[in-house]
Design an enzyme around this catalytic site. Structure first.
Site, PDB file in Angstrom:
ATOM      1  CD  GLU A 377      -2.641  -1.551   0.028  1.00 10.29           C
ATOM      2  OE1 GLU A 377      -2.780  -0.678  -0.846  1.00 10.29           O
ATOM      3  OE2 GLU A 377      -3.068  -2.712  -0.118  1.00 10.29           O
ATOM      4  CE1 TYR A 473      -4.838  -6.154  -8.106  1.00 11.26           C
ATOM      5  CE2 TYR A 473      -3.200  -5.913  -6.394  1.00 11.26           C
ATOM      6  CZ  TYR A 473      -4.440  -5.627  -6.900  1.00 11.26           C
ATOM      7  OH  TYR A 473      -5.285  -4.800  -6.209  1.00 11.26           O
TER       8      TYR A 473
HETATM    9 ZN   LIG Z   1      -2.489  -2.365  -4.767  1.00 10.58          ZN
END
Ligand SMILES: [Zn+2]
Length: 982
Positions: A377, A473
């Site tokens: 994050e 991702y």
């Molecule tokens: Zn992320």
């Protein structure tokens, strides 16, 4: 010449970049009051919007995201249900959320919003055909994805809305919007929410949509997919009850009263200011424990709730490490503050906002998940925060680069293995559990099942979370590893640093990324990246052959082959006996290449993609010699090896006495939908010390063909308990999504079985003749907000070798419906309804048994005995037949059957109540009301095992009681063994 050429190209690109490099600017001034009794925010907002575009704007778009939680008709709510997430659906009206615009002035005139698709909001559900058709190769996703989702009728989604401007906004001009709005904070269904007086407030204010060279980006709030915002300044005053501690975007501006006391302390008023950010979020909790440390120029604040304090003790260090690594790799964090908040948000383990990250996982003692989430994050401060890509359209630019950075971080910090496990003992046991390997399982699953989507697919059309995780991702993470290998470490870092430096506080897209690569490496990677971004091409290289040329010692002819359709340069490395390495780069053009390699010593290994940077669907064929791994007990699969394990299996049964055996297993990756492995077999021989018999069972299966979710061919054979059997079959499971319902399945199997004699079998249960049968089975599984339904139908045509009889053929029909109904949070009854009918002289073992299934498969096969107390008609229960376990020991069977079974779990405990009724007979005419048999009792799940106590039966045998102490044991922990958890 060439150099000049590319130089000109770079110049042109840069020039073109400058031309397009306008972006709108925003200045938000918000005053908000949080009412913790009503969970509402009352706010005013002044937005000054600067039109830096060359266009005159007559209308603008706003995001009104909190309306995602308003009812069950929003994009978010409906998409959640497609993902089998029913939290929103099952919530009460007071748990919902919304935003209400009380008044709106544009400059001096009042204005009203127009909502919904008729005003041009594209309505997009998971995988619409025309959305996907733009992608090449496999046409995007498995066609079933498109076919299965019917377009619903338009309903309003009020998470974005347009507004006509009273006066057109000319280039270079600005316009002022004055909002008065109320937000009802929902419970946690996604990112914004509250739990008691704990608040996470994000995507909460009327946020102007981005207008860029491509037009308006007015995406609604979707279940999958994130955000895009315009850069500018935020000044936000938050008035909350005094005891609440706040974490927010930006830095707190302290104001003082006449006595020199910070106003914050007196009135519960907090003022935050941020510049060069594109969003503002905050969280609040009365229990937050605040830790602040200065790390260079950056003030880091960690806000943790007491319940997580112990598990969060390392978070400050993780934050520093993340800032250091990202700073070193890409460039310095440019803001003065960063806050890490402990949260409950329900859309993944963490969420990023400018200067603020919310992390909703805690440290567990086994894995490094918390560190992974914190650093992931924080990494978004670079990719999303400072470089602002459109997360809905090009999520790879933040999630992909971030996932790569996360893997890189693990490998730098924890050594080349980058192990994801926290415990030393676990890491020794599972050295393969590197962050990179674990992450690769997801794209592997989708790619090997031909169900992935292009990296560049819009996030909100992802059929399911896993598909999005793979495409946004993990696949791009592999692309970045490849790029790093292709450019070399120092050039790669120069490219990334240049990309960061040139685009700070600006919108970026894939073109900007290409531009940076070209500018700082003088290489054009577009031809290699484009197939990854735009198609679902797969990578599969192999070392096809290594041949020593006889006449010349140490000269080898090497053939490399490309089986996948992704043609990108691949590294090849060989090693000889004196540890000398030979590296070759193959362009990947053409299907194969053959070259001669002169070595100093004897060649001992040859590997394509030695650094594991390609996302190979098969890595086993990357190595010569092929690698094999044998372990004691199962392990995480190694992608490079054919993995085998063995396991001693001691057991006991009445007939064989003490049994000693072993289970031998081999596979290249485990196989079984959704996992696509290859050549999987299990061989389990054992010896019975009392019976003095050797038994064995053997299974083999492998995927065939290249269809999405490939069919499996399988083979079973064995000689156990004095039975000989062999079978061959083909089965397939399919559906629009890989991990979620609906699913359909088909299984076709040809079987030969022969029970040899009655030493090991109960004559009431089996006939000793040889039987050949052909079985076809169809299954359908469906999950909805009310529960789950699975339907199975089966037809078997059989032949029994009975010389004394004229009729040898039989036909068997079975139907089974299992219903798992959610009445409310606590009451989830499970029903099973079944009917069966046999025509012809089916052998005893093929008939329907009253107590449960006579036949065993899988683990039951190994554990159950053929006769006496641990057989399936005695104390070992296998689901099936009429499933009235109270009638064990009766050996009642017949050619006609019906039954209803009910299981009622007791308040999420391992205890269930069950009851059933049904009949089994050779003749329908015997099915009278008076002959219905029923049972009832308790069952207890103990891990994978199940203990059943059918304490009551209505028709006990002569001399036995209705209520009695009865028990059976079996596998499948969910009571009736329906294997469904809701
Ligand atoms: Zn992320």
């Amino acid at each position: 010449m060439k150099k000049i050429h590319s130089f000109t190209a770079v110049l042109l690109l840069v020039f073109a970049g400058v031309c397009q490099a306008w972006q709108q600017r925003v200045e938000y001034n918000i005053e908000a009051r949080l009412d913790t009794a009503e969970h509402r925010i009352y706010a005013t907002q002044h937005l000054r919007y600067f039109n830096n575009s060359p266009d005159t704007l007559t209308a603008v778009w706003f995001h009104l995201y909190p309306n995602a939680y308003r009812d069950n008709s929003s994009f978010f709510a409906r998409e959640a249900e497609q993902q089998q997430d029913y939290r929103s659906r099952h919530s009460s009206p007071e748990d919902k959320g919304w935003i209400k615009i009380n008044s709106l002035l544009v400059s001096d005139s009042t204005a009203v919003f127009k909502y919904g698709p008729e005003y041009g909001v594209p309505f997009i559900r998971g995988g619409r055909a025309d959305e996907m058709a733009i992608f090449g190769d496999y046409g995007g996703t498995h066609p079933a994805v498109n076919k299965k989702f019917k377009e619903p009728k338009y309903k309003l989604d009020s998470t974005s809305a347009s507004l006509e401007l009273p006066i057109p906004l000319a280039p270079g001009d600005s316009v002022d919007f004055y909002f008065d709005f109320t937000v009802k904070v929902p419970k946690f269904f996604s990112r914004m929410g509250h739990e008691g007086t704990h608040y996470e407030i994000s995507q909460w204010y009327p946020k102007i949509a981005v207008y860029d060279a491509k037009g308006w980006h007015a995406d609604g709030y979707h279940y999958i997919g994130e955000f895009y915002g315009d850069y500018g300044s935020f000044q936000v005053g938050l008035e909350t009850p005094k005891d609440l501690k706040i974490g927010a975007t930006g830095s707190q501006v302290l104001e003082y009263d006449d006595q020199g006391q910070p106003l914050d302390d007196i009135a519960g008023y907090h003022l935050f200011a941020a510049d060069n950010v594109h969003d503002f979020a905050w969280c609040a909790d009365p229990e937050y424990i605040e830790t602040t440390e200065q790390h260079g120029d950056i003030g880091i604040t960690v806000l943790v709730r007491p319940k997580d304090k112990e598990r969060w003790k390392n978070v400050m260090q993780y934050a520093k490490d993340a800032l250091d690594h990202y700073g070193r790799w890409y460039g310095q964090y440019p803001y003065p503050a960063l806050t890490v908040c402990d949260g409950d948000m329900a859309a993944g383990g963490g969420m990023e906002y400018p200067n603020l990250v919310i992390v909703s996982t805690g440290e567990d003692q086994y894995t490094r998940t918390l560190e992974m989430v914190v650093m992931h994050e924080i990494g978004h401060q670079w990719f999303y925060g400072i470089l602002g890509n459109n997360e809905m359209d090009q999520a790879w630019l933040d999630e992909g680069i971030n996932s790569f950075s996360e893997q890189r971080y693990f490998e730098e910090k924890y050594g080349p293995a980058g192990n994801y496990l926290a415990k030393e003992s676990l890491r020794k046991l599972l050295p393969e559990a590197s962050n990179r390997n674990v992450g690769r399982m997801i794209p592997y699953l989708y790619s090997a099942n031909r169900m992935d989507q292009p990296v560049d697919a819009r996030a909100c059309i992802s059929g399911e979370m896993g598909q999005y995780a793979a495409s946004a991702y993990m696949k791009p993470a592999a692309m970045m590893w490849w790029l790093k290998g292709y450019l070399g470490n120092s050039t790669f870092d120069r490219v990334m640093q240049g990309y960061y430096r040139d685009n700070q506080f600006r919108h970026v897209g894939t073109e900007k990324f290409y531009e940076a690569v070209e500018k700082y490496s003088q290489k054009d990677v577009k031809p290699y990246f484009a197939p990854w971004l735009k198609t679902t091409g797969m990578s599969d290289y192999s070392v096809a052959s290594v041949r020593q040329i006889k006449e010349q010692r140490n000269t080898y002819s090497i053939t490399l082959a490309r089986k996948g359709n992704l043609a990108i340069p691949a590294a090849f490395s060989a090693e000889d006996a004196i540890n000398k390495k030979y590296d070759v780069l193959w362009s990947g053009r053409g299907r194969d290449t053959t070259f001669l390699l002169q070595t100093d010593g004897k060649l001992v290994s040859a590997v394509i993609d030695p650094d594991n940077v390609l996302l190979e669907t098969n890595r086993w064929n990357n190595c010569r010699p092929r690698r094999y791994r044998v372990t004691l007990g199962p392990r995480l699969p190694s992608f490079e090896s054919y993995n085998m394990f063995w396991l001693p299996v001691p057991w006991y049964d009445n007939v064989n006495g003490f049994r000693l055996g072993t289970m031998l297993h081999g596979a290249y990756l485990a196989d079984g939908d959704p996992m696509v492995g290859h050549h999987q077999w299990t061989f389990s021989p054992f010896y019975g010390f009392k019976s003095k018999e050797i038994s064995f069972s053997f299974d083999y299966q492998t995927p065939v063909g290249l269809r999405p979710r490939p069919p499996r061919a399988y083979l079973t054979a064995g000689s156990a308990f004095d039975i000989n059997y062999a079978g061959i079959g083909l089965k397939r499971t399919w559906g629009p999504r890989l991990m979620l319902d609906p699913t359909e399945s088909f299984d076709l199997k040809l079987d030969y079985t022969r029970y040899k004699d009655y030493r090991f079998w109960d004559p009431r249960d089996v006939d000793t003749a040889a039987v050949v049968s052909l079985m076809a089975q169809r299954g359908y599984g469906l999950t909805r907000h009310w529960g789950r339904s699975s339907f199975l139908s089966r037809i078997t045509i059989g032949y029994i070798q009975r010389p004394e009889s004229d009729i040898n053929n039989y036909l068997k029909f079975e139907l089974e419906e299992k219903l798992n109904v959610r009445i409310n949070k606590h009451i989830n009854p499970r029903f099973r309804l079944t009917v069966g009918y046999i025509q012809g002289p089916a052998p005893a073992q093929e008939q329907f048994f009253l107590a449960g299934s006579f036949k065993t498969t899988g683990l039951d096969n190994m554990l159950a005995s053929g006769k006496d107390w641990f057989s399936t008609q005695e104390h070992y229960h296998v689901d099936g037949g009429a499933n009235l376990p109270g009638y064990y020991g009766t050996h009642i069977r017949g050619r006609n059957m019906w039954a209803v079974n009910l299981t009622l779990p007791v308040m999420k405990s391992p205890l269930s109540l069950f009851a059933g009724a049904g009949q089994v007979s050779n003749d329908w005419l015997e099915f009278t009301a008076g002959s219905i048999r029923a049972d009832a009792g308790l069952s207890l799940a103990l891990g994978p095992m199940r203990l059943m106590f059918p304490l009551w039966i209505n028709k006990p045998e002569e001399g036995k009681k209705q209520f009695d102490w009865r028990w059976t044991i079996g596998f499948g922990g969910s009571g009736e063994g329906m294997g469904i958890k809701f």
